[in-house]
Each structure stands twice: as C-alpha cells, then as structure tokens.
Scaffold this motif. Sequence first.
Motif, PDB file in Angstrom:
ATOM      1  N   PRO A   1       0.806  -1.232   0.000  1.00  0.00           N
ATOM      2  CA  PRO A   1       0.000   0.000   0.000  1.00  0.00           C
ATOM      3  C   PRO A   1       0.834   1.275   0.000  1.00  0.00           C
ATOM      4  N   VAL A   2       1.992   1.252   0.688  1.00  0.00           N
ATOM      5  CA  VAL A   2       2.861   2.420   0.712  1.00  0.00           C
ATOM      6  C   VAL A   2       3.419   2.690  -0.675  1.00  0.00           C
ATOM      7  N   LEU A   3       3.869   1.624  -1.336  1.00  0.00           N
ATOM      8  CA  LEU A   3       4.373   1.759  -2.698  1.00  0.00           C
ATOM      9  C   LEU A   3       3.270   2.271  -3.625  1.00  0.00           C
ATOM     10  N   GLY A   4       2.040   1.804  -3.413  1.00  0.00           N
ATOM     11  CA  GLY A   4       0.927   2.223  -4.248  1.00  0.00           C
ATOM     12  C   GLY A   4       0.613   3.697  -4.113  1.00  0.00           C
TER      13      GLY A   4
ATOM     14  N   ARG B   1       6.378  -3.550 -14.169  1.00  0.00           N
ATOM     15  CA  ARG B   1       5.437  -2.673 -13.469  1.00  0.00           C
ATOM     16  C   ARG B   1       5.867  -2.430 -12.035  1.00  0.00           C
ATOM     17  N   ARG B   2       6.362  -3.458 -11.388  1.00  0.00           N
ATOM     18  CA  ARG B   2       6.805  -3.287 -10.008  1.00  0.00           C
ATOM     19  C   ARG B   2       8.008  -2.365  -9.940  1.00  0.00           C
ATOM     20  N   ALA B   3       8.937  -2.525 -10.886  1.00  0.00           N
ATOM     21  CA  ALA B   3      10.101  -1.646 -10.918  1.00  0.00           C
ATOM     22  C   ALA B   3       9.676  -0.211 -11.199  1.00  0.00           C
TER      23      ALA B   3
ATOM     24  N   GLY C   1       8.304   1.296  -8.136  1.00  0.00           N
ATOM     25  CA  GLY C   1       9.388   1.615  -7.211  1.00  0.00           C
ATOM     26  C   GLY C   1      10.095   2.904  -7.579  1.00  0.00           C
ATOM     27  N   VAL C   2      10.332   3.115  -8.870  1.00  0.00           N
ATOM     28  CA  VAL C   2      10.990   4.342  -9.324  1.00  0.00           C
ATOM     29  C   VAL C   2      10.109   5.555  -9.028  1.00  0.00           C
ATOM     30  N   LEU C   3       8.803   5.441  -9.323  1.00  0.00           N
ATOM     31  CA  LEU C   3       7.874   6.534  -9.045  1.00  0.00           C
ATOM     32  C   LEU C   3       7.834   6.844  -7.546  1.00  0.00           C
ATOM     33  N   ALA C   4       7.756   5.795  -6.728  1.00  0.00           N
ATOM     34  CA  ALA C   4       7.708   5.992  -5.278  1.00  0.00           C
ATOM     35  C   ALA C   4       8.967   6.682  -4.766  1.00  0.00           C
ATOM     36  N   ALA C   5      10.121   6.280  -5.295  1.00  0.00           N
ATOM     37  CA  ALA C   5      11.379   6.903  -4.877  1.00  0.00           C
ATOM     38  C   ALA C   5      11.408   8.373  -5.279  1.00  0.00           C
TER      39      ALA C   5
END
Length: 401
Positions: A110-113, A382-384, A387-391
Amino acid sequence: MKALRATARRIEAGTPAHRDRAIDGLRALALVAVPTGHWLLGGFTRSPDGALHNASPLSAFGGLAPASWFLQMLGIFFLVGGYASVLSFRRHQGPAGTWLRGRIARLGRPVLGVTAVWAALLPLLHFGLGVPGDTLRTASTLVVQPLWFVGVYTVVTALTPYCVRAARRLGVWAAAPLLASVAAVDFLRYGPYAGAVPSWFGVLNVLPGWLFAYQLGVSWGEGRVARRHAWGLLLGGAALFAALLVWFGYPASMVGVPGEARTNSHPPSLLVLALAAVQSGAAVLLRERIGRLLRRPALWAPVVVVNLSAMTILCWHQSAMLVAAVPASYAGGAAGLVGAPDSVGWILARLAWLPLFAGLLVLIGRYARVFESPWTRAGAVRRAGAGVLAAGFAVFALGLA
C-alpha cells in the motif's frame, strides 16, 4: 438500513468462533483515531499566490492539547500489533525469514501504491491543472507524514523473535529496559547537559520508544501480562504522565505544534511511553468487556471493515482531506477548510467537514484497496516502475529536490 443489517449478519456469520474481537476492536479504534486526529488538528492557510501551507489550531488554542491524548493511540496500535504478531509467528510453519517477508509485503504494497500514484499525479496537477508548486509540496508532506509509521513498524516487526524470547524470560518486565533507555536519552537532551547534546541525539529514542508498547503486546500474547500488571501500567503510567507535565516541563500536546521547540512524538519522548503504558493497561483490563460488546453484529461489522482496510486508511486519509482543500483554495478559502485555524468558528466548521473527508476516503478506498492485495498481475517491469515513481515522490516530499 435493511441492506446494512443484512451485511452485518453476513459478517457475523463469517466470523470464526475463535476470533479475538477485542483485539480487532482495539486495532480499529487506533486506526480510526489516526485520520480523526489529522483531520481535526491539521489546517491550511492560503498565501497570496494561492498556494496552501500547513497550519494547526494548536498554535492558537493550547487548551486543545488534551484532545491529542485521546487521539494519539499509536500505543494501542503497537500493543495489538505485538499481540497479533506473536500469535501469527507461533502459527507459522517454516523459517522466521519467510514469515517476516510476508509481513513486510503486506505493509509495503500500500505504501508503494500511494507514493507511486502521487508521483504520477504531481506533473499532471502542476503542468496540466496549474496547481502551485508550494501546494504540491504541502500535499506531499502530508501524504508522507503518516508513512513514517510503516517504516518503524516494519523494523519493530522484524524484532518479533527477539521480543518473544525476552517475553518468555522476563514477562511484562521485558519492556522496562526500553522505558529506561528513553528516560536516559530524554535526561541528556532536556536535562542539565542539554547544551552539550547534539540535535540528532533524540533519534536514539525512535526504536525503543515505539518498541515499548509492541514488547508489551508480545508479552501479552505470551500470557505474561496479568491484571495486576495492567493496573500497574495504568496507574504508574498516569503518575509518570502527570509528573512529566507538571514538574518536568514536557509539552502537553502529543503531536507537534508549529513554532514550538520541543515535540513529544518525533522522536518519541518519555511522555509518549507514559501514555502508551496507560493505554496498554486500560486495554488489558477492558479486553473482556470489549469482546462482549463486539458480539453485537451492528458493532462488529464496522470493526471488520476498518481492519480489512487498515493500510488503505493509513495511506490515503490525508489525500481525502486534500481532495477537498485544493479545490477550495481556488475559491479563496472556506471556513474550517482553508483559512487560519485561529477561531472557535474554525473548529466548529472543521467538525462539519469531517463527514465529507470520511466519504471521500471511502470513495478513494474503493479503488486504492487493490494495493493491499498481492500484486499477482503486476510483472517485474510494473513493479520496478512503481518503485521508481515511489522513490521520486519520496525525494520530492522530503525536500531533496
């Protein structure tokens, strides 16, 4: 109403007989307190260029500080987290690492989302809709604000096997060294040697400060917290709490107040642990009564719904408030929403806004809850990307870019 009663009956029928309703009820109470506290004690001012900036009614109304004693229920959250973790750890078959990876994934998705979604929204809001950069910075800070908890909770969860060993050896007293550690750090940073202590020194309280209630929960789950211990936590915590306020000059508010040099929660001070002890003692003493109360389907159903949406509530409740506040900023402000939180009228108006915030959170949650489920359809690319967007969002929200 008929549909709601039917839903409550279905939830009741699907609840296993062994389910500990009191623990779920306490967790739901702590979860609901998070958005309620942020919605009540967080406001916005509007600068001449139309940008939103954070403000707090606590700056003008110091008498509201006791409200934070009831709304800051992270002690309860960590307590029931420790209790639930020890039961889950005990049931787990296989290496402890496998159990921990599963727990971390449940917290991380959820945090990544939410951070990935906000990272995608920032350029659209700024370049497409003309939302001021300072408004986006304020919004990003608010979105990140409750997420620190997930990082701390992840570290604390990783220590579960060690907490179990400590509970089995020392029982409820396993939490005592954590209390002593926080007291020692507070003495150094607030006592006669405060001038020689660097500003970062308080960070040493982060882990023991939040691990305290979690360790109590683990000891509770191990059956090592009796009623006499609960009374000791309740009365001893209350006495310590009063002493810290009256004789040692601790700030009365459990949350940070703009302009104040000291804060209790970031990092946690000894006052936070005193409150956690009171909350933990009360929770243990009231457990059976809460369990009986939640035998009523009408009360049990919302508890189940809140628990099933725990991370969604935590991650998205600030977004719900922002969905209302940002459009209001274009209208020049709105009482209790955008405007200086320095009057009784603002407080009354903010109370009237709470149902709208809750409704927006429910609407957002209908779509955001997908992030709580395993990402079985999301491939590595998609997961990567997420992760890039979240960072990128974290860099922006923390003021690093």
